[in-house]
Enzyme design. Structure first.
Site, PDB file in Angstrom:
ATOM      1  N   HIS A 100     -34.886  79.403   5.460  1.00 34.21           N
ATOM      2  CA  HIS A 100     -35.261  80.347   6.511  1.00 34.21           C
ATOM      3  C   HIS A 100     -36.447  81.188   6.027  1.00 34.21           C
ATOM      4  CE1 HIS A 100     -31.826  79.530   9.088  1.00 34.21           C
ATOM      5  NE2 HIS A 100     -31.022  79.635   8.047  1.00 34.21           N
ATOM      6  N   HIS A 110     -34.157  72.026   7.586  1.00 35.49           N
ATOM      7  CA  HIS A 110     -32.838  71.629   7.079  1.00 35.49           C
ATOM      8  C   HIS A 110     -32.931  70.196   6.560  1.00 35.49           C
ATOM      9  CE1 HIS A 110     -29.351  69.014   8.176  1.00 35.49           C
ATOM     10  NE2 HIS A 110     -28.715  69.866   7.387  1.00 35.49           N
ATOM     11  N   HIS A 149     -43.409  64.295  11.350  1.00 34.07           N
ATOM     12  CA  HIS A 149     -42.873  63.002  11.751  1.00 34.07           C
ATOM     13  C   HIS A 149     -43.595  61.844  11.061  1.00 34.07           C
ATOM     14  CE1 HIS A 149     -39.807  63.816  14.806  1.00 34.07           C
ATOM     15  NE2 HIS A 149     -40.496  64.920  15.064  1.00 34.07           N
ATOM     16  N   GLY A 262     -11.092  71.915   3.209  1.00 32.14           N
ATOM     17  CA  GLY A 262     -10.795  72.957   2.231  1.00 32.14           C
ATOM     18  C   GLY A 262     -11.945  73.258   1.299  1.00 32.14           C
ATOM     19  N   ARG A 264     -15.550  75.123  -0.043  1.00 28.95           N
ATOM     20  CA  ARG A 264     -15.851  76.519  -0.380  1.00 28.95           C
ATOM     21  C   ARG A 264     -16.624  77.165   0.775  1.00 28.95           C
ATOM     22  NH1 ARG A 264     -19.953  79.357  -3.403  1.00 28.95           N
ATOM     23  NH2 ARG A 264     -19.050  81.086  -4.585  1.00 28.95           N
TER      24      ARG A 264
END
Length: 306
Positions: A100, A110, A149, A262, A264
């Site tokens: 960011h 990302h 791209h 489960g 973090r």
């Protein structure tokens, strides 16, 4: 057909995390990543390295996470489309990152590359690769999007004529906010369940895409990081970051898999922006720079042929 080599994948992913962090630090020129090593708690095993950069000269926040986790059974998010995998033990490892920037003229980006293997006694293991990367501008620049791209296509071309087109289409479809009827950004690459052609071939595709991420992103950062902006542009950036949050918490498979298995929580949610805002029923004025994003960039386009 070559057998899956988890150690080779792990070595590559750890080195990829190192390289990306070094390149992001160099581009920022101010702050460095803080590393947080963790072990998975509860059922299953594994752990990872979470690295976060905050309050840099260029990047407001960036997270680059490596994880390797095991479990006795795959969570619902992984078996919803493949019920035959229910009841298998699994091992999942990957690198996931979100950057960011401060400047609204620099897009958020990302990337993720990952490997899964699911096993059951007496049966052949089922394995696959996944990943890709996408770009989320606030003020679009066609030159930047075309270059993004083109770099993605260059990475895919050695593996077949249709690979880029297939992965680009999958990215446009995946990073889509159905409840907003808009894409999250201008797309890029997305692939999942990749195991055709053997382990080595699929591993090479994942490596090519992982290695090309900074080649696609950092030249855009360099061009746009010093573009002047004011309160209006910053306000729009924070508003549009709300779409990023909505997608990650409502649709993103990686977020769902991490929470359901489960994982973090702090590492899973490191992708969320540090500051964000929502405004009720806000609409840009016709013809203004903010409206241009909606009209020209938040719709799937064949950027390279146009």
């Amino acid at each position: 057909m070559s057998a899956p080599d988890i150690n080779a994948v792990r070595d590559y992913l750890l080195a990829l995390q190192d390289r990306i962090c070094q390149q992001i630090e160099q581009a920022d020129g101010s702050q460095t990543f803080v590393e947080d090593k963790w072990q998975r708690e509860g059922s299953g095993g594994g752990g990872g390295r979470t690295r976060v950069l905050t309050n840099g000269a260029v990047f407001e926040q960036g997270g680059v996470n490596f994880s390797q986790v095991t479990g006795d059974s795959l969570p619902a998010s992984a078996t919803a489309l493949r019920p035959e995998l229910a009841g298998r033990s699994f091992e999942a490892l990957g690198v996931s990152l979100v950057i960011h920037p401060h400047n609204p003229h620099v897009p958020t980006s990302h990337a993720n590359v990952r490997f899964f293997i699911a096993e059951k006694e007496g049966e052949e293991p089922v394995w696959w690769f996944g990943g890709g990367y996408d770009l989320t501008p606030y003020y679009g620049v066609e030159e930047d999007v075309i270059e993004w791209h083109q770099t993605a296509k260059d990475a895919c071309d050695p593996f077949g004529e249709t690979v880029y087109a297939d992965y680009k289409k999958a990215c446009d479809e995946y990073f889509f906010l159905t409840h907003r009827n808009e894409t999250r950004g201008v797309g890029g690459l997305f692939f999942d369940d990749l195991n055709q052609g053997g382990f080595d071939y699929c591993f090479d595709i994942m490596k090519a895409i992982g290695d090309s991420y900074t080649k696609a992103y950092l030249p855009i950062v360099e061009r746009r990081k010093d573009t002047p902006y004011g309160e209006r542009e910053r306000d729009f950036q924070l508003y549009r970051r709300g779409r990023y949050v909505e997608f990650n918490l409502v649709y993103d498979r990686g977020t769902l898999f991490g929470l359901q298995s489960g994982g973090r929580t702090e590492s899973i949610l490191m992708s969320l922006p540090p500051l964000v805002k929502w405004q009720y029923n806000w609409q840009p004025e016709n013809g203004c720079p903010e409206d241009e994003l909606y009209q020209r960039f938040l719709k799937p386009r064949d950027w390279l042929s146009e």
